[in-house]
Enzyme design. Sequence first.
Site, PDB file in Angstrom:
ATOM      1  N   LYS A  21       0.873  -1.192   0.000  1.00 43.75           N
ATOM      2  CA  LYS A  21       0.000   0.000   0.000  1.00 43.75           C
ATOM      3  C   LYS A  21       0.892   1.217   0.000  1.00 43.75           C
ATOM      4  CE  LYS A  21      -4.507   0.467   0.075  1.00 43.75           C
ATOM      5  NZ  LYS A  21      -5.470  -0.478  -0.479  1.00 43.75           N
ATOM      6  N   GLY A  33     -25.280   1.922   0.992  1.00 44.40           N
ATOM      7  CA  GLY A  33     -24.482   2.498  -0.087  1.00 44.40           C
ATOM      8  C   GLY A  33     -25.181   2.297  -1.417  1.00 44.40           C
ATOM      9  N   GLY A  36     -23.030   3.225  -4.323  1.00 44.23           N
ATOM     10  CA  GLY A  36     -21.903   3.615  -5.158  1.00 44.23           C
ATOM     11  C   GLY A  36     -21.471   2.447  -6.024  1.00 44.23           C
ATOM     12  N   ASN A  37     -20.193   2.445  -6.386  1.00 43.56           N
ATOM     13  CA  ASN A  37     -19.689   1.433  -7.315  1.00 43.56           C
ATOM     14  C   ASN A  37     -19.977   0.009  -6.832  1.00 43.56           C
ATOM     15  OD1 ASN A  37     -17.084  -0.419  -7.855  1.00 43.56           O
ATOM     16  ND2 ASN A  37     -17.652   0.692  -9.684  1.00 43.56           N
TER      17      ASN A  37
HETATM   18  P1  NAD Z   1     -18.357   4.879  -3.663  1.00 38.43           P
HETATM   19  O1  NAD Z   1     -17.755   6.153  -3.252  1.00 38.43           O
HETATM   20  O2  NAD Z   1     -18.597   4.581  -5.096  1.00 38.43           O
HETATM   21  O3  NAD Z   1     -19.802   4.732  -2.932  1.00 38.43           O
HETATM   22  C1  NAD Z   1     -19.964   4.901  -1.550  1.00 38.43           C
HETATM   23  C2  NAD Z   1     -21.459   4.897  -1.255  1.00 38.43           C
HETATM   24  O4  NAD Z   1     -21.638   4.954   0.157  1.00 38.43           O
HETATM   25  C3  NAD Z   1     -22.204   6.094  -1.840  1.00 38.43           C
HETATM   26  O5  NAD Z   1     -23.462   5.673  -2.342  1.00 38.43           O
HETATM   27  C4  NAD Z   1     -22.416   6.977  -0.622  1.00 38.43           C
HETATM   28  O6  NAD Z   1     -23.555   7.827  -0.740  1.00 38.43           O
HETATM   29  C5  NAD Z   1     -22.614   5.915   0.439  1.00 38.43           C
HETATM   30  N1  NAD Z   1     -22.522   6.423   1.808  1.00 38.43           N
HETATM   31  C6  NAD Z   1     -21.576   7.255   2.340  1.00 38.43           C
HETATM   32  N2  NAD Z   1     -21.872   7.504   3.627  1.00 38.43           N
HETATM   33  C7  NAD Z   1     -23.006   6.813   3.916  1.00 38.43           C
HETATM   34  C8  NAD Z   1     -23.802   6.663   5.067  1.00 38.43           C
HETATM   35  N3  NAD Z   1     -23.509   7.267   6.207  1.00 38.43           N
HETATM   36  N4  NAD Z   1     -24.903   5.876   4.997  1.00 38.43           N
HETATM   37  C9  NAD Z   1     -25.239   5.274   3.851  1.00 38.43           C
HETATM   38  N5  NAD Z   1     -24.535   5.369   2.719  1.00 38.43           N
HETATM   39  C10 NAD Z   1     -23.421   6.137   2.757  1.00 38.43           C
HETATM   40  O7  NAD Z   1     -17.470   3.750  -2.970  1.00 38.43           O
HETATM   41  P2  NAD Z   1     -17.302   2.219  -3.415  1.00 38.43           P
HETATM   42  O8  NAD Z   1     -16.192   2.118  -4.380  1.00 38.43           O
HETATM   43  O9  NAD Z   1     -18.620   1.640  -3.744  1.00 38.43           O
HETATM   44  O10 NAD Z   1     -16.745   1.589  -2.048  1.00 38.43           O
HETATM   45  C11 NAD Z   1     -17.607   1.253  -0.986  1.00 38.43           C
HETATM   46  C12 NAD Z   1     -16.823   0.434   0.028  1.00 38.43           C
HETATM   47  O11 NAD Z   1     -16.279  -0.725  -0.590  1.00 38.43           O
HETATM   48  C13 NAD Z   1     -15.626   1.118   0.700  1.00 38.43           C
HETATM   49  O12 NAD Z   1     -15.505   0.578   2.009  1.00 38.43           O
HETATM   50  C14 NAD Z   1     -14.458   0.647  -0.132  1.00 38.43           C
HETATM   51  O13 NAD Z   1     -13.235   0.706   0.571  1.00 38.43           O
HETATM   52  C15 NAD Z   1     -14.875  -0.789  -0.379  1.00 38.43           C
HETATM   53  N6  NAD Z   1     -14.204  -1.415  -1.513  1.00 38.43           N
HETATM   54  C16 NAD Z   1     -14.326  -0.894  -2.768  1.00 38.43           C
HETATM   55  C17 NAD Z   1     -13.712  -1.525  -3.830  1.00 38.43           C
HETATM   56  C18 NAD Z   1     -13.877  -1.019  -5.238  1.00 38.43           C
HETATM   57  O14 NAD Z   1     -13.368  -1.668  -6.147  1.00 38.43           O
HETATM   58  N7  NAD Z   1     -14.586   0.068  -5.466  1.00 38.43           N
HETATM   59  C19 NAD Z   1     -12.944  -2.684  -3.617  1.00 38.43           C
HETATM   60  C20 NAD Z   1     -12.844  -3.203  -2.333  1.00 38.43           C
HETATM   61  C21 NAD Z   1     -13.480  -2.559  -1.294  1.00 38.43           C
END
Ligand code: NAD
Length: 427
Positions: free
Chosen positions: A106, A218, A220-221
Amino acid sequence: MAFSYNPYHTAQRQFDAVADLIDLEAPIREILRQPMREYHFSIPVPKDDGGVAVFRGFRVQHNDARGPAKGGIRFHPQETVDTVRALAMWMTWKCAVVDIPLGGGKGGVICDPHHLTEREQERLCRGWVRQLARDVGPELDVPAPDVMTNGGHMVWMLDEYETIHGGRYPGFITGKPVDMGGTLGRTEATGFGVGYVLREALDELAVNPGDTTAALQGFGNVAQHAAQMYQELGGTVVAVSCWHQGDKTAYTFRKRDGVDIEALKSITSVYGDIDKEKAQDMGYELLPGDDWLCQEVDVLVPAALEGQITATSAPEMSGRVKVVAEGANGPTTPEGDEVMKERGILVIPDFLANAGGVTCSYFEQVQSNMNYYWEKPEVLEKVDTKITNAYRSVSALADKRGLRMRDAAYIIAINRVAQAVKRRGWV
Ligand code: NAD
Protein backbone atom coordinates in the site's frame (compact mmCIF):
# COMPACT_ATOMS: atom_id res chain seq x y z
CA MET A 1 -6.33 11.53 26.63
CA ALA A 2 -8.21 11.36 23.35
CA PHE A 3 -8.55 7.83 21.97
CA SER A 4 -7.23 7.44 18.47
CA TYR A 5 -7.98 4.32 16.47
CA ASN A 6 -4.88 2.68 15.08
CA PRO A 7 -5.72 0.26 12.24
CA TYR A 8 -2.23 -1.25 12.32
CA HIS A 9 -2.75 -2.39 15.91
CA THR A 10 -6.07 -3.92 14.85
CA ALA A 11 -4.44 -5.69 11.91
CA GLN A 12 -1.72 -7.07 14.19
CA ARG A 13 -4.24 -8.19 16.81
CA GLN A 14 -6.27 -10.03 14.17
CA PHE A 15 -3.10 -11.65 12.90
CA ASP A 16 -1.95 -12.66 16.41
CA ALA A 17 -5.30 -14.32 17.16
CA VAL A 18 -5.10 -16.48 14.02
CA ALA A 19 -1.37 -17.18 14.53
CA ASP A 20 -2.27 -18.54 17.99
CA LEU A 21 -5.11 -20.61 16.56
CA ILE A 22 -2.84 -22.30 14.00
CA ASP A 23 0.18 -22.38 16.30
CA LEU A 24 2.35 -20.50 13.80
CA GLU A 25 6.10 -20.87 14.34
CA ALA A 26 7.76 -17.86 15.99
CA PRO A 27 10.05 -16.76 13.10
CA ILE A 28 7.18 -16.82 10.59
CA ARG A 29 5.05 -14.82 13.00
CA GLU A 30 7.82 -12.28 13.28
CA ILE A 31 7.97 -11.93 9.49
CA LEU A 32 4.21 -11.73 8.95
CA ARG A 33 3.13 -9.45 11.79
CA GLN A 34 5.02 -6.50 10.36
CA PRO A 35 5.94 -5.22 6.88
CA MET A 36 8.99 -6.69 5.17
CA ARG A 37 9.92 -3.30 3.75
CA GLU A 38 8.92 0.35 4.04
CA TYR A 39 9.89 3.45 2.11
CA HIS A 40 9.35 6.91 3.61
CA PHE A 41 10.31 9.91 1.52
CA SER A 42 9.76 13.57 0.74
CA ILE A 43 8.31 14.68 -2.59
CA PRO A 44 9.10 18.26 -3.61
CA VAL A 45 6.39 19.59 -5.93
CA PRO A 46 6.93 22.82 -7.88
CA LYS A 47 3.74 24.86 -7.49
CA ASP A 48 2.07 26.77 -10.30
CA ASP A 49 2.68 30.02 -8.37
CA GLY A 50 6.46 29.48 -8.46
CA GLY A 51 6.81 28.10 -4.91
CA VAL A 52 7.61 24.55 -3.87
CA ALA A 53 5.45 22.33 -1.63
CA VAL A 54 7.01 19.28 0.01
CA PHE A 55 4.81 16.25 0.71
CA ARG A 56 5.53 13.13 2.73
CA GLY A 57 5.06 9.85 0.85
CA PHE A 58 5.13 6.16 1.77
CA ARG A 59 5.17 2.74 0.23
CA VAL A 60 4.84 -0.30 2.44
CA GLN A 61 5.51 -3.81 1.11
CA HIS A 62 4.06 -6.05 3.76
CA ASN A 63 4.93 -9.35 2.14
CA ASP A 64 5.96 -10.55 -1.32
CA ALA A 65 6.63 -14.24 -0.69
CA ARG A 66 3.76 -15.23 -3.03
CA GLY A 67 4.48 -12.66 -5.75
CA PRO A 68 4.99 -8.94 -6.37
CA ALA A 69 3.35 -6.69 -3.79
CA LYS A 70 -0.01 -5.25 -4.87
CA GLY A 71 -2.01 -2.36 -3.47
CA GLY A 72 -3.31 1.14 -4.00
CA ILE A 73 -1.90 4.60 -3.40
CA ARG A 74 -3.95 6.95 -1.22
CA PHE A 75 -3.81 10.74 -1.30
CA HIS A 76 -5.23 11.95 1.99
CA PRO A 77 -4.50 14.85 4.37
CA GLN A 78 -4.84 12.52 7.40
CA GLU A 79 -2.78 9.70 5.94
CA THR A 80 -0.57 7.93 8.48
CA VAL A 81 2.10 5.32 7.98
CA ASP A 82 0.22 3.02 10.36
CA THR A 83 -2.89 3.15 8.15
CA VAL A 84 -0.72 2.28 5.16
CA ARG A 85 0.90 -0.59 7.10
CA ALA A 86 -2.47 -2.03 8.09
CA LEU A 87 -3.86 -1.78 4.56
CA ALA A 88 -0.72 -3.40 3.14
CA MET A 89 -1.11 -6.31 5.56
CA TRP A 90 -4.78 -6.75 4.66
CA MET A 91 -3.81 -6.79 0.97
CA THR A 92 -1.48 -9.72 1.65
CA TRP A 93 -4.36 -11.73 3.16
CA LYS A 94 -6.83 -10.65 0.45
CA CYS A 95 -4.55 -11.76 -2.40
CA ALA A 96 -3.75 -15.00 -0.59
CA VAL A 97 -7.35 -15.95 0.19
CA VAL A 98 -8.33 -15.68 -3.49
CA ASP A 99 -5.10 -17.44 -4.41
CA ILE A 100 -3.66 -14.90 -6.83
CA PRO A 101 0.15 -14.87 -7.05
CA LEU A 102 0.63 -11.45 -5.48
CA GLY A 103 1.67 -10.11 -2.11
CA GLY A 104 0.44 -7.11 -0.17
CA GLY A 105 1.45 -3.48 -0.45
CA LYS A 106 0.00 0.00 0.00
CA GLY A 107 1.16 3.53 -0.58
CA GLY A 108 0.16 6.97 0.45
CA VAL A 109 0.92 10.66 0.34
CA ILE A 110 -0.11 13.11 3.06
CA CYS A 111 -1.84 15.70 0.88
CA ASP A 112 -5.22 17.07 -0.06
CA PRO A 113 -5.59 16.86 -3.84
CA HIS A 114 -8.52 19.32 -3.66
CA HIS A 115 -5.93 22.01 -2.97
CA LEU A 116 -3.67 21.06 -5.87
CA THR A 117 -4.14 21.99 -9.51
CA GLU A 118 -4.10 19.27 -12.13
CA ARG A 119 -0.50 20.10 -13.09
CA GLU A 120 0.56 20.02 -9.43
CA GLN A 121 -1.11 16.62 -9.02
CA GLU A 122 0.77 15.39 -12.08
CA ARG A 123 4.08 16.55 -10.57
CA LEU A 124 3.18 14.85 -7.29
CA CYS A 125 2.47 11.56 -9.08
CA ARG A 126 5.71 11.77 -11.04
CA GLY A 127 7.61 12.70 -7.87
CA TRP A 128 6.20 9.68 -6.03
CA VAL A 129 7.43 7.40 -8.81
CA ARG A 130 10.87 9.08 -8.97
CA GLN A 131 11.39 8.27 -5.29
CA LEU A 132 10.53 4.60 -5.81
CA ALA A 133 11.43 3.79 -9.40
CA ARG A 134 13.95 1.11 -8.42
CA ASP A 135 11.73 -0.48 -5.77
CA VAL A 136 8.44 -0.88 -7.62
CA GLY A 137 7.64 -2.44 -11.00
CA PRO A 138 5.79 -5.29 -12.70
CA GLU A 139 8.01 -7.86 -11.01
CA LEU A 140 8.37 -6.10 -7.65
CA ASP A 141 5.39 -4.09 -6.56
CA VAL A 142 2.34 -3.03 -8.58
CA PRO A 143 0.44 0.09 -7.42
CA ALA A 144 -3.18 1.00 -8.18
CA PRO A 145 -5.69 3.78 -7.44
CA ASP A 146 -7.24 4.12 -3.99
CA VAL A 147 -8.71 6.98 -1.95
CA MET A 148 -8.56 10.22 -4.02
CA THR A 149 -6.40 8.74 -6.79
CA ASN A 150 -7.77 7.67 -10.18
CA GLY A 151 -6.92 6.35 -13.63
CA GLY A 152 -5.45 9.69 -14.72
CA HIS A 153 -2.98 9.63 -11.82
CA MET A 154 -2.03 6.07 -12.77
CA VAL A 155 -1.18 7.11 -16.35
CA TRP A 156 1.14 9.90 -15.12
CA MET A 157 2.82 7.42 -12.79
CA LEU A 158 3.17 4.89 -15.59
CA ASP A 159 4.63 7.49 -17.94
CA GLU A 160 7.22 8.55 -15.34
CA TYR A 161 8.17 4.94 -14.63
CA GLU A 162 8.53 4.19 -18.35
CA THR A 163 10.55 7.37 -18.92
CA ILE A 164 12.99 6.39 -16.16
CA HIS A 165 13.31 2.78 -17.31
CA GLY A 166 13.24 3.46 -21.04
CA GLY A 167 10.51 1.13 -22.29
CA ARG A 168 6.83 0.30 -22.16
CA TYR A 169 5.82 -1.52 -18.96
CA PRO A 170 2.03 -1.31 -18.68
CA GLY A 171 2.10 -4.07 -16.04
CA PHE A 172 3.77 -1.63 -13.64
CA ILE A 173 0.43 -0.25 -12.46
CA THR A 174 -3.28 -1.14 -12.57
CA GLY A 175 -6.48 0.89 -12.58
CA LYS A 176 -5.46 2.45 -15.89
CA PRO A 177 -8.15 3.76 -18.24
CA VAL A 178 -9.21 1.02 -20.67
CA ASP A 179 -7.68 2.86 -23.67
CA MET A 180 -4.34 2.99 -21.81
CA GLY A 181 -4.02 -0.68 -20.89
CA GLY A 182 -6.74 -0.94 -18.28
CA THR A 183 -9.03 -3.96 -18.23
CA LEU A 184 -12.67 -4.27 -19.14
CA GLY A 185 -14.79 -5.43 -16.21
CA ARG A 186 -12.93 -3.59 -13.45
CA THR A 187 -15.88 -1.28 -12.79
CA GLU A 188 -18.20 -4.21 -12.18
CA ALA A 189 -15.73 -6.64 -10.59
CA THR A 190 -15.98 -5.78 -6.89
CA GLY A 191 -19.78 -5.63 -6.77
CA PHE A 192 -20.22 -8.65 -9.02
CA GLY A 193 -17.81 -10.51 -6.71
CA VAL A 194 -20.16 -9.74 -3.82
CA GLY A 195 -22.96 -11.22 -5.97
CA TYR A 196 -20.92 -14.36 -6.69
CA VAL A 197 -20.28 -15.07 -2.98
CA LEU A 198 -23.96 -14.44 -2.21
CA ARG A 199 -24.92 -16.96 -4.89
CA GLU A 200 -22.63 -19.54 -3.26
CA ALA A 201 -23.86 -18.78 0.27
CA LEU A 202 -27.55 -19.08 -0.66
CA ASP A 203 -26.84 -22.27 -2.56
CA GLU A 204 -25.13 -23.70 0.52
CA LEU A 205 -28.10 -22.78 2.69
CA ALA A 206 -30.37 -24.39 0.07
CA VAL A 207 -32.23 -21.12 -0.30
CA ASN A 208 -33.52 -20.11 -3.74
CA PRO A 209 -32.28 -16.53 -4.42
CA GLY A 210 -35.64 -15.90 -6.11
CA ASP A 211 -37.32 -16.30 -2.70
CA THR A 212 -35.03 -13.76 -0.99
CA THR A 213 -34.89 -10.02 -0.45
CA ALA A 214 -31.92 -7.80 0.36
CA ALA A 215 -31.03 -4.37 1.73
CA LEU A 216 -27.75 -2.59 1.02
CA GLN A 217 -25.86 0.24 2.64
CA GLY A 218 -24.48 2.50 -0.09
CA PHE A 219 -25.35 2.99 -3.73
CA GLY A 220 -21.90 3.61 -5.16
CA ASN A 221 -19.69 1.43 -7.31
CA VAL A 222 -19.73 -1.67 -5.11
CA ALA A 223 -23.39 -1.53 -4.03
CA GLN A 224 -24.78 -0.85 -7.53
CA HIS A 225 -23.01 -3.81 -9.07
CA ALA A 226 -23.67 -6.10 -6.09
CA ALA A 227 -27.38 -5.21 -6.37
CA GLN A 228 -27.32 -5.81 -10.13
CA MET A 229 -25.74 -9.26 -9.79
CA TYR A 230 -28.04 -10.25 -6.91
CA GLN A 231 -31.09 -9.28 -8.97
CA GLU A 232 -29.70 -11.25 -11.93
CA LEU A 233 -29.65 -14.26 -9.60
CA GLY A 234 -33.36 -13.66 -9.02
CA GLY A 235 -33.23 -11.81 -5.68
CA THR A 236 -35.19 -8.65 -4.90
CA VAL A 237 -33.45 -5.58 -3.47
CA VAL A 238 -35.97 -3.72 -1.31
CA ALA A 239 -33.80 -0.99 0.20
CA VAL A 240 -30.56 0.91 -0.44
CA SER A 241 -29.10 3.77 1.52
CA CYS A 242 -26.77 6.60 0.61
CA TRP A 243 -25.26 9.81 1.90
CA HIS A 244 -26.99 13.06 0.97
CA GLN A 245 -24.36 15.77 0.67
CA GLY A 246 -26.86 18.65 0.64
CA ASP A 247 -28.61 17.56 3.84
CA LYS A 248 -25.40 16.23 5.47
CA THR A 249 -27.23 13.05 6.42
CA ALA A 250 -27.91 9.57 5.08
CA TYR A 251 -31.24 8.19 3.85
CA THR A 252 -32.60 4.74 3.13
CA PHE A 253 -34.70 4.40 -0.02
CA ARG A 254 -37.23 1.58 0.22
CA LYS A 255 -39.46 -0.03 -2.38
CA ARG A 256 -41.04 -3.19 -1.06
CA ASP A 257 -41.79 -4.66 -4.50
CA GLY A 258 -38.16 -4.21 -5.58
CA VAL A 259 -35.69 -1.49 -6.53
CA ASP A 260 -35.22 -0.88 -10.25
CA ILE A 261 -31.42 -0.59 -10.26
CA GLU A 262 -31.09 1.02 -13.69
CA ALA A 263 -33.82 3.59 -12.98
CA LEU A 264 -32.28 4.42 -9.60
CA LYS A 265 -28.82 4.75 -11.16
CA SER A 266 -30.23 7.30 -13.59
CA ILE A 267 -31.00 9.62 -10.63
CA THR A 268 -27.74 8.94 -8.73
CA SER A 269 -24.68 11.21 -8.85
CA VAL A 270 -21.18 9.88 -9.61
CA TYR A 271 -20.61 9.95 -5.85
CA GLY A 272 -23.47 7.48 -5.24
CA ASP A 273 -25.85 10.16 -3.97
CA ILE A 274 -29.50 9.46 -4.96
CA ASP A 275 -31.76 12.43 -5.79
CA LYS A 276 -34.36 12.14 -3.04
CA GLU A 277 -37.13 14.17 -4.68
CA LYS A 278 -36.93 12.20 -7.92
CA ALA A 279 -36.80 8.94 -5.94
CA GLN A 280 -39.98 9.87 -4.08
CA ASP A 281 -41.62 10.65 -7.43
CA MET A 282 -40.65 7.12 -8.52
CA GLY A 283 -42.47 5.71 -5.49
CA TYR A 284 -39.62 5.22 -3.03
CA GLU A 285 -40.24 5.62 0.70
CA LEU A 286 -37.62 7.81 2.35
CA LEU A 287 -36.40 6.41 5.70
CA PRO A 288 -33.57 7.32 8.09
CA GLY A 289 -30.07 6.38 6.90
CA ASP A 290 -29.55 3.53 9.39
CA ASP A 291 -32.81 1.80 8.50
CA TRP A 292 -31.25 -0.32 5.74
CA LEU A 293 -29.98 -2.56 8.54
CA CYS A 294 -33.31 -3.28 10.24
CA GLN A 295 -35.31 -4.24 7.15
CA GLU A 296 -37.23 -7.53 7.11
CA VAL A 297 -34.84 -9.15 4.59
CA ASP A 298 -32.79 -12.31 4.12
CA VAL A 299 -29.59 -10.65 2.93
CA LEU A 300 -27.71 -7.56 4.09
CA VAL A 301 -24.84 -5.99 2.16
CA PRO A 302 -22.94 -3.20 3.91
CA ALA A 303 -21.19 -1.53 0.96
CA ALA A 304 -20.40 1.99 2.13
CA LEU A 305 -18.44 2.56 5.32
CA GLU A 306 -16.45 0.85 8.05
CA GLY A 307 -17.77 0.18 11.57
CA GLN A 308 -21.50 -0.02 10.72
CA ILE A 309 -22.48 -3.35 12.29
CA THR A 310 -21.77 -2.87 15.99
CA ALA A 311 -22.90 -4.10 19.42
CA THR A 312 -25.63 -1.44 19.24
CA SER A 313 -26.77 -1.79 15.63
CA ALA A 314 -26.49 -5.58 15.14
CA PRO A 315 -29.37 -6.39 17.56
CA GLU A 316 -31.59 -4.19 15.33
CA MET A 317 -31.31 -6.72 12.48
CA SER A 318 -34.46 -8.61 11.63
CA GLY A 319 -34.63 -12.26 12.74
CA ARG A 320 -35.05 -13.13 9.06
CA VAL A 321 -31.46 -12.16 8.08
CA LYS A 322 -29.52 -15.25 6.98
CA VAL A 323 -26.50 -13.86 5.16
CA VAL A 324 -24.36 -10.72 5.49
CA ALA A 325 -21.90 -10.12 2.64
CA GLU A 326 -19.37 -7.46 3.59
CA GLY A 327 -18.87 -5.36 0.45
CA ALA A 328 -17.18 -2.50 2.32
CA ASN A 329 -13.85 -2.85 4.08
CA GLY A 330 -14.24 -3.36 7.83
CA PRO A 331 -18.02 -2.76 8.11
CA THR A 332 -18.30 -4.94 11.23
CA THR A 333 -16.79 -4.37 14.68
CA PRO A 334 -15.73 -7.45 16.71
CA GLU A 335 -18.71 -6.85 19.05
CA GLY A 336 -21.14 -6.63 16.13
CA ASP A 337 -19.66 -9.85 14.76
CA GLU A 338 -20.29 -11.56 18.10
CA VAL A 339 -23.99 -10.65 17.93
CA MET A 340 -24.25 -12.11 14.41
CA LYS A 341 -22.44 -15.25 15.58
CA GLU A 342 -24.96 -15.79 18.39
CA ARG A 343 -27.77 -15.43 15.88
CA GLY A 344 -26.21 -17.95 13.51
CA ILE A 345 -25.94 -15.47 10.62
CA LEU A 346 -23.56 -16.48 7.83
CA VAL A 347 -21.10 -13.59 7.50
CA ILE A 348 -18.93 -13.49 4.38
CA PRO A 349 -15.89 -11.47 5.48
CA ASP A 350 -14.81 -8.34 3.61
CA PHE A 351 -11.45 -9.57 2.36
CA LEU A 352 -13.20 -12.48 0.62
CA ALA A 353 -16.51 -10.79 -0.33
CA ASN A 354 -14.94 -7.71 -1.94
CA ALA A 355 -11.86 -9.42 -3.43
CA GLY A 356 -13.34 -9.30 -6.95
CA GLY A 357 -11.67 -5.90 -7.36
CA VAL A 358 -8.13 -6.98 -6.70
CA THR A 359 -8.70 -10.19 -8.63
CA CYS A 360 -9.68 -8.14 -11.67
CA SER A 361 -6.67 -5.86 -11.12
CA TYR A 362 -4.49 -8.97 -11.18
CA PHE A 363 -6.05 -9.84 -14.54
CA GLU A 364 -5.31 -6.30 -15.73
CA GLN A 365 -1.69 -6.85 -14.81
CA VAL A 366 -1.60 -10.21 -16.60
CA GLN A 367 -3.09 -8.66 -19.77
CA SER A 368 -0.74 -5.67 -19.56
CA ASN A 369 2.32 -7.90 -19.14
CA MET A 370 1.43 -9.93 -22.23
CA ASN A 371 0.11 -6.84 -24.06
CA TYR A 372 -3.01 -8.71 -25.15
CA TYR A 373 -6.46 -7.83 -23.84
CA TRP A 374 -9.52 -10.00 -23.23
CA GLU A 375 -13.20 -9.23 -23.87
CA LYS A 376 -15.27 -8.27 -20.85
CA PRO A 377 -17.17 -11.59 -20.46
CA GLU A 378 -13.84 -13.46 -20.37
CA VAL A 379 -12.48 -11.19 -17.64
CA LEU A 380 -15.62 -11.46 -15.51
CA GLU A 381 -15.83 -15.22 -15.96
CA LYS A 382 -12.26 -15.54 -14.68
CA VAL A 383 -13.09 -13.32 -11.70
CA ASP A 384 -16.14 -15.50 -10.96
CA THR A 385 -14.02 -18.66 -11.05
CA LYS A 386 -11.42 -17.25 -8.64
CA ILE A 387 -13.97 -15.85 -6.19
CA THR A 388 -16.14 -18.97 -6.29
CA ASN A 389 -13.18 -21.28 -5.70
CA ALA A 390 -12.05 -19.07 -2.81
CA TYR A 391 -15.53 -19.07 -1.27
CA ARG A 392 -15.75 -22.85 -1.51
CA SER A 393 -12.32 -23.43 0.08
CA VAL A 394 -13.13 -21.09 2.96
CA SER A 395 -16.54 -22.63 3.47
CA ALA A 396 -15.13 -26.18 3.41
CA LEU A 397 -12.57 -25.31 6.09
CA ALA A 398 -15.20 -23.52 8.18
CA ASP A 399 -17.42 -26.65 8.05
CA LYS A 400 -14.58 -29.03 8.76
CA ARG A 401 -13.28 -27.17 11.80
CA GLY A 402 -16.53 -25.66 13.04
CA LEU A 403 -15.26 -22.13 12.39
CA ARG A 404 -16.88 -18.97 11.14
CA MET A 405 -16.04 -17.86 7.62
CA ARG A 406 -13.88 -14.96 8.82
CA ASP A 407 -11.58 -17.19 10.89
CA ALA A 408 -11.44 -19.82 8.15
CA ALA A 409 -10.53 -17.17 5.55
CA TYR A 410 -7.76 -15.82 7.75
CA ILE A 411 -6.40 -19.31 8.39
CA ILE A 412 -6.27 -20.12 4.68
CA ALA A 413 -4.65 -16.80 3.81
CA ILE A 414 -2.04 -16.85 6.57
CA ASN A 415 -1.20 -20.52 5.96
CA ARG A 416 -0.65 -19.83 2.25
CA VAL A 417 1.73 -16.96 2.93
CA ALA A 418 3.49 -18.90 5.70
CA GLN A 419 3.94 -21.81 3.30
CA ALA A 420 5.52 -19.53 0.67
CA VAL A 421 7.86 -18.06 3.30
CA LYS A 422 8.94 -21.59 4.28
CA ARG A 423 9.30 -22.89 0.74
CA ARG A 424 11.55 -19.96 -0.07
CA GLY A 425 13.70 -20.98 2.88
CA TRP A 426 13.35 -17.59 4.60
CA VAL A 427 12.97 -19.39 7.94
P1 NAD B 1 -18.36 4.88 -3.66
O1 NAD B 1 -17.76 6.15 -3.25
O2 NAD B 1 -18.60 4.58 -5.10
O3 NAD B 1 -19.80 4.73 -2.93
C1 NAD B 1 -19.96 4.90 -1.55
C2 NAD B 1 -21.46 4.90 -1.25
O4 NAD B 1 -21.64 4.95 0.16
C3 NAD B 1 -22.20 6.09 -1.84
O5 NAD B 1 -23.46 5.67 -2.34
C4 NAD B 1 -22.42 6.98 -0.62
O6 NAD B 1 -23.56 7.83 -0.74
C5 NAD B 1 -22.61 5.91 0.44
N1 NAD B 1 -22.52 6.42 1.81
C6 NAD B 1 -21.58 7.26 2.34
N2 NAD B 1 -21.87 7.50 3.63
C7 NAD B 1 -23.01 6.81 3.92
C8 NAD B 1 -23.80 6.66 5.07
N3 NAD B 1 -23.51 7.27 6.21
N4 NAD B 1 -24.90 5.88 5.00
C9 NAD B 1 -25.24 5.27 3.85
N5 NAD B 1 -24.54 5.37 2.72
C10 NAD B 1 -23.42 6.14 2.76
O7 NAD B 1 -17.47 3.75 -2.97
P2 NAD B 1 -17.30 2.22 -3.41
O8 NAD B 1 -16.19 2.12 -4.38
O9 NAD B 1 -18.62 1.64 -3.74
O10 NAD B 1 -16.75 1.59 -2.05
C11 NAD B 1 -17.61 1.25 -0.99
C12 NAD B 1 -16.82 0.43 0.03
O11 NAD B 1 -16.28 -0.72 -0.59
C13 NAD B 1 -15.63 1.12 0.70
O12 NAD B 1 -15.51 0.58 2.01
C14 NAD B 1 -14.46 0.65 -0.13
O13 NAD B 1 -13.24 0.71 0.57
C15 NAD B 1 -14.88 -0.79 -0.38
N6 NAD B 1 -14.20 -1.42 -1.51
C16 NAD B 1 -14.33 -0.89 -2.77
C17 NAD B 1 -13.71 -1.52 -3.83
C18 NAD B 1 -13.88 -1.02 -5.24
O14 NAD B 1 -13.37 -1.67 -6.15
N7 NAD B 1 -14.59 0.07 -5.47
C19 NAD B 1 -12.94 -2.68 -3.62
C20 NAD B 1 -12.84 -3.20 -2.33
C21 NAD B 1 -13.48 -2.56 -1.29
